[in-house]
Write a protein that holds these residues in place. Structure first.
Motif, mmCIF file in Angstrom:
data_model
loop_
_atom_site.group_PDB
_atom_site.id
_atom_site.type_symbol
_atom_site.label_atom_id
_atom_site.label_comp_id
_atom_site.label_asym_id
_atom_site.label_seq_id
_atom_site.Cartn_x
_atom_site.Cartn_y
_atom_site.Cartn_z
ATOM 1 N N ASP A 133 0.817 -1.212 0.000
ATOM 2 C CA ASP A 133 0.000 0.000 0.000
ATOM 3 C C ASP A 133 0.852 1.265 0.000
ATOM 4 O O ASP A 133 0.470 2.271 -0.583
ATOM 5 C CB ASP A 133 -0.933 0.012 1.215
ATOM 6 C CG ASP A 133 -2.021 -1.035 1.119
ATOM 7 O OD1 ASP A 133 -2.455 -1.348 -0.005
ATOM 8 O OD2 ASP A 133 -2.441 -1.553 2.173
ATOM 9 N N ASP A 134 2.010 1.227 0.679
ATOM 10 C CA ASP A 134 2.841 2.418 0.824
ATOM 11 C C ASP A 134 4.314 2.028 0.678
ATOM 12 O O ASP A 134 4.920 1.498 1.615
ATOM 13 C CB ASP A 134 2.586 3.043 2.205
ATOM 14 C CG ASP A 134 3.274 4.369 2.411
ATOM 15 O OD1 ASP A 134 4.355 4.601 1.819
ATOM 16 O OD2 ASP A 134 2.746 5.181 3.191
ATOM 17 N N VAL A 135 4.890 2.273 -0.494
ATOM 18 C CA VAL A 135 6.265 1.875 -0.782
ATOM 19 C C VAL A 135 7.239 2.531 0.184
ATOM 20 O O VAL A 135 8.147 1.882 0.709
ATOM 21 C CB VAL A 135 6.632 2.191 -2.252
ATOM 22 C CG1 VAL A 135 8.126 1.977 -2.500
ATOM 23 C CG2 VAL A 135 5.814 1.341 -3.203
ATOM 24 N N GLU A 136 7.076 3.833 0.444
ATOM 25 C CA GLU A 136 8.002 4.532 1.334
ATOM 26 C C GLU A 136 7.985 3.937 2.733
ATOM 27 O O GLU A 136 9.043 3.725 3.340
ATOM 28 C CB GLU A 136 7.672 6.026 1.377
ATOM 29 C CG GLU A 136 7.983 6.723 0.065
ATOM 30 C CD GLU A 136 7.604 8.198 0.066
ATOM 31 O OE1 GLU A 136 7.273 8.750 1.148
ATOM 32 O OE2 GLU A 136 7.632 8.802 -1.017
ATOM 33 N N LYS A 137 6.807 3.653 3.246
ATOM 34 C CA LYS A 137 6.673 3.095 4.592
ATOM 35 C C LYS A 137 7.285 1.693 4.666
ATOM 36 O O LYS A 137 8.023 1.384 5.602
ATOM 37 C CB LYS A 137 5.198 3.049 4.991
ATOM 38 C CG LYS A 137 4.943 2.655 6.414
ATOM 39 C CD LYS A 137 3.452 2.761 6.724
ATOM 40 C CE LYS A 137 3.169 2.508 8.179
ATOM 41 N NZ LYS A 137 1.736 2.659 8.476
ATOM 42 N N VAL A 138 7.004 0.836 3.690
ATOM 43 C CA VAL A 138 7.548 -0.522 3.696
ATOM 44 C C VAL A 138 9.063 -0.481 3.527
ATOM 45 O O VAL A 138 9.791 -1.221 4.203
ATOM 46 C CB VAL A 138 6.877 -1.398 2.618
ATOM 47 C CG1 VAL A 138 7.554 -2.752 2.512
ATOM 48 C CG2 VAL A 138 5.391 -1.578 2.944
ATOM 49 N N ALA A 139 9.572 0.377 2.651
ATOM 50 C CA ALA A 139 11.020 0.509 2.488
ATOM 51 C C ALA A 139 11.674 0.943 3.793
ATOM 52 O O ALA A 139 12.735 0.422 4.164
ATOM 53 C CB ALA A 139 11.339 1.505 1.366
ATOM 54 N N GLN A 140 11.034 1.861 4.504
ATOM 55 C CA GLN A 140 11.569 2.312 5.791
ATOM 56 C C GLN A 140 11.619 1.161 6.793
ATOM 57 O O GLN A 140 12.616 0.980 7.487
ATOM 58 C CB GLN A 140 10.725 3.455 6.349
ATOM 59 C CG GLN A 140 11.219 3.968 7.687
ATOM 60 C CD GLN A 140 10.357 5.085 8.247
ATOM 61 O OE1 GLN A 140 9.439 5.574 7.608
ATOM 62 N NE2 GLN A 140 10.652 5.482 9.470
ATOM 63 N N VAL A 141 10.553 0.355 6.863
ATOM 64 C CA VAL A 141 10.527 -0.798 7.768
ATOM 65 C C VAL A 141 11.637 -1.776 7.396
ATOM 66 O O VAL A 141 12.359 -2.279 8.261
ATOM 67 C CB VAL A 141 9.144 -1.492 7.750
ATOM 68 C CG1 VAL A 141 9.188 -2.835 8.457
ATOM 69 C CG2 VAL A 141 8.079 -0.592 8.364
#
Length: 127
Positions: free
Chosen positions: A82-90
């Motif tokens: 759903d959110d590439v930036e959020k998943v990449a950060q995780v």
């Protein structure tokens, strides 16, 4: 004729390391795990969002295969998020190095690549 892709099979060089990565780092759910004595091979069935999709195998001394995104054969495995930036950060917080986020010129969606312990290219792609 075809309904959907049933699963993707991945052969790893270090079963415990890859199991740790796919289960604990990526958060995939274990559906089943068996040791096939006659092959001296582990088989781990994994679910993505509760849908069985990945088989992780171990074999004794598997041959190496080129796995850069531009190598001939399977290019990469992509996970929709759903959110590439959020998943990449995780993923980064869990020690996974991701490439800079890019925008697909045709769809306008965000995406980025990272690698599993054997260098298999993996992608997260925006919904």
């Amino acid at each position: 004729m075809f309904n959907r892709i049933h699963h993707t099979a991945i052969i790893c060089s270090n079963y415990e390391l890859s199991k740790e990565f796919y289960v604990n780092t990526l958060g995939l759910k274990v559906v089943a795990e068996v040791f096939r004595e006659e092959r001296k091979s582990w088989k781990l069935d994994l679910a993505v969002n509760d849908l069985y999709q990945i088989e992780l195998f171990s074999f004794e001394n598997p041959p190496e295969r080129p796995s850069r995104p531009e190598a001939c054969g399977l290019r990469h495995l992509a996970f929709e998020v759903d959110d590439v930036e959020k998943v990449a950060q995780v993923l980064n917080e869990r020690g996974v190095v991701t490439e800079p986020i890019r925008i697909d010129e045709f769809t306008g969606k965000q995406f980025t690549f990272f690698a599993d312990p054997d260098g298999l290219p993996l992608e997260i792609y925006g919904r």
